[in-house]
Write a protein that holds these residues in place. Structure first.
Motif, mmCIF file in Angstrom:
data_model
loop_
_atom_site.group_PDB
_atom_site.id
_atom_site.type_symbol
_atom_site.label_atom_id
_atom_site.label_comp_id
_atom_site.label_asym_id
_atom_site.label_seq_id
_atom_site.Cartn_x
_atom_site.Cartn_y
_atom_site.Cartn_z
ATOM 1 N N ARG A 85 -0.505 6.968 2.370
ATOM 2 C CA ARG A 85 0.247 7.653 3.425
ATOM 3 C C ARG A 85 0.619 6.709 4.562
ATOM 4 N NH1 ARG A 85 0.647 11.954 7.461
ATOM 5 N NH2 ARG A 85 2.698 11.355 8.181
ATOM 6 N N ALA A 86 -0.304 5.820 4.934
ATOM 7 C CA ALA A 86 -0.053 4.968 6.094
ATOM 8 C C ALA A 86 -0.903 3.712 6.029
ATOM 9 C CB ALA A 86 -0.356 5.727 7.385
ATOM 10 N N ALA A 87 -0.454 2.675 6.726
ATOM 11 C CA ALA A 87 -1.229 1.446 6.857
ATOM 12 C C ALA A 87 -0.879 0.795 8.184
ATOM 13 C CB ALA A 87 -0.929 0.495 5.706
ATOM 14 N N ARG A 127 0.826 -1.206 0.000
ATOM 15 C CA ARG A 127 0.000 0.000 0.000
ATOM 16 C C ARG A 127 0.860 1.256 0.000
ATOM 17 N NH1 ARG A 127 -5.637 -0.325 -0.309
ATOM 18 N NH2 ARG A 127 -6.127 -2.536 -0.197
ATOM 19 N N LEU A 128 1.949 1.230 0.788
ATOM 20 C CA LEU A 128 2.848 2.390 0.807
ATOM 21 C C LEU A 128 3.497 2.575 -0.566
ATOM 22 C CD1 LEU A 128 2.358 2.533 3.816
ATOM 23 C CD2 LEU A 128 4.829 2.598 4.191
ATOM 24 N N ILE A 129 3.901 1.452 -1.171
ATOM 25 C CA ILE A 129 4.515 1.516 -2.499
ATOM 26 C C ILE A 129 3.510 2.091 -3.497
ATOM 27 C CG2 ILE A 129 5.408 0.089 -4.398
ATOM 28 C CD1 ILE A 129 6.378 -1.833 -1.970
ATOM 29 N N ALA A 176 10.629 6.442 3.825
ATOM 30 C CA ALA A 176 9.503 5.742 4.442
ATOM 31 C C ALA A 176 9.893 5.338 5.854
ATOM 32 C CB ALA A 176 9.126 4.500 3.629
ATOM 33 N N LEU A 177 8.851 5.147 6.675
ATOM 34 C CA LEU A 177 9.053 4.766 8.077
ATOM 35 C C LEU A 177 8.265 3.492 8.372
ATOM 36 C CD1 LEU A 177 9.935 5.442 11.059
ATOM 37 C CD2 LEU A 177 7.807 6.777 11.223
ATOM 38 N N VAL A 178 8.934 2.537 9.014
ATOM 39 C CA VAL A 178 8.246 1.359 9.546
ATOM 40 C C VAL A 178 8.306 1.474 11.063
ATOM 41 C CG1 VAL A 178 8.221 -1.155 9.690
ATOM 42 C CG2 VAL A 178 8.893 -0.041 7.547
ATOM 43 N N VAL A 179 7.146 1.381 11.709
ATOM 44 C CA VAL A 179 7.100 1.474 13.170
ATOM 45 C C VAL A 179 6.827 0.087 13.742
ATOM 46 C CG1 VAL A 179 5.964 2.529 15.163
ATOM 47 C CG2 VAL A 179 6.236 3.849 13.051
ATOM 48 N N PRO A 197 5.570 8.393 4.555
ATOM 49 C CA PRO A 197 4.751 7.185 4.396
ATOM 50 C C PRO A 197 5.116 6.227 5.530
ATOM 51 C CG PRO A 197 5.831 7.772 2.327
ATOM 52 C CD PRO A 197 6.415 8.650 3.387
ATOM 53 N N THR A 198 4.110 5.756 6.257
ATOM 54 C CA THR A 198 4.380 5.035 7.506
ATOM 55 C C THR A 198 3.615 3.718 7.578
ATOM 56 O OG1 THR A 198 4.766 7.134 8.647
ATOM 57 C CG2 THR A 198 4.293 5.220 10.030
#
Ligand code: Q9C
Ligand code: ZN
Length: 341
Positions: A147-149, A141-143, A276-279, A314-315
């Motif tokens: 904005r976020a998922a 979805r980010l690709i 991009a950010l992965v939390v 994008p997170t």
């Protein structure tokens, strides 16, 4: 915000983990994900979709092939020996023991495990691969420009390293998703781990790399699990030097100390120029968590979400820990709602 969820998480339902010398019921239970999903629906966070299957290729981008094959076959080989209880290791390949991978399933179980709290069961492989698919569908979805998922990943992933499981984790969902973002043209990806426990697995996977920045805020390993990693002087190696940040905080640290560490981490992410950010979203920082010792209250998770949103990246959120099952849904959804507000 879109949530990705699969019922297959239920297939990971371990009976017990070894705690303080006795086998106790697992803290990492299916009810955790049920509660988070219920809160997502109740609070109208957005659509909930099923994951798409991605196969083993993206997993093998970050995990060792021998380890992956072990997980794939472990339960069958274990049960063929007449065992119907969860598979837990009972020794480790410690100093001066042979380093070769054992042939026997029991030896391999010991070789590929970090602790005695991560039971392999009949459904572990299916649940763990589905959890990866949940994270990868979020990355898709980010690709695609979203904005976020929210990837409602269970079992969690951040303690799983290139070639071992542990801390209730088998595959490192967040790391696999971060690698997928890299493989689909995002040049610099940051992984921020806010779970109470150090993300040793994610650190292990990216320690020698400068294209993925890893940062973790966690209970000080001088007194907290996983004890052997997560110290402030671990800054990365080789190409990766300067791309690993640990913020160990004393067990019992107050909320303002925690948010000060968060500000330091966010500053590094901005400096890095992440695309991009992965939390790694663990909510075992909650004051009522049964196995952790920070003091965040339920409203503090809204603040966390808002601070993350300020990065304007994008997170992808991947669920990690959080063992106060009653409040887990509100704590998680507060982060996501705070992000969107
Ligand atoms: N007495 C995650 O949060 N055992 N894993 C700690 C404390 C291991 C936690 C025992 C905790 C692992 C994903
Ligand atoms: Zn944790």
């Amino acid at each position: 915000m879109l949530t990705i969820y699969s019922d297959s998480h239920r297939l990971q339902h371990g009976r017990s983990e070894l705690i303080d010398g006795t086998l106790k019921p697992c803290f990492e239970t299916p009810s955790r994900a049920d509660m988070v999903l219920a809160a997502v629906r109740q609070r109208d966070l957005g659509d909930v979709v099923h994951p798409r299957r991605h196969g083993l290729e993206p997993i093998l981008r970050v995990h060792d092939e021998g380890y992956v094959r072990f997980l794939e076959t472990a339960w069958q080989r274990w049960s063929e020996m007449g065992r119907d209880y969860d598979a837990l290791p009972k020794m480790w390949q410690i100093r001066r023991l042979r380093e070769a991978v054992p042939e026997h399933v029991e030896g391999q179980l010991c070789y590929y495990s970090m602790d005695c709290g991560t039971p392999i069961t009949a459904g572990t492989w299916q649940a763990a691969t589905a959890s990866v698919d949940v994270a990868l569908t979020g990355a898709d979805r980010l690709i695609g420009g979203e904005r976020a998922a929210f990837a409602l990943t269970r079992p969690p992933g951040h303690h799983a390293a290139r070639d071992y499981c542990g801390g209730y984790c088998f595959f490192n969902n967040a790391a696999i998703a971060a690698q997928a973002l890299r493989d689909h043209g995002m040049h610099r990806v940051a992984v921020l781990d806010v779970d109470y426990h150090h993300g040793n697995g994610t650190q292990d996977i990216f320690y020698h790399r400068s294209d993925v920045l890893f940062l973790s805020i966690h209970g000080d390993p001088r007194t907290e699990y996983p004890f052997f990693l997560g110290f402030a002087d671990e800054k990365g190696d080789g190409e990766g030097l300067g791309y690993n940040f640990n913020f160990p905080l004393a067990a019992g640290s107050c909320v303002s100390t925690w948010f000060f560490a968060l500000d330091c981490a966010l500053e590094q992410i901005a400096r890095f120029g992440a695309e991009a950010l992965v939390v790694s979203l663990g909510v075992d920082t909650f004051e009522g968590d049964p196995i952790s010792r920070f003091q965040l209250g339920t409203p503090d998770f809204v603040t966390l979400g808002a601070r993350l949103a300020a990065l304007k990246l994008p997170t992808l959120f991947c669920l990690e820990g959080g063992y106060a099952v009653g409040p887990i849904g509100d704590n998680v959804v507060n982060v996501l709602a705070g992000f969107e507000a």
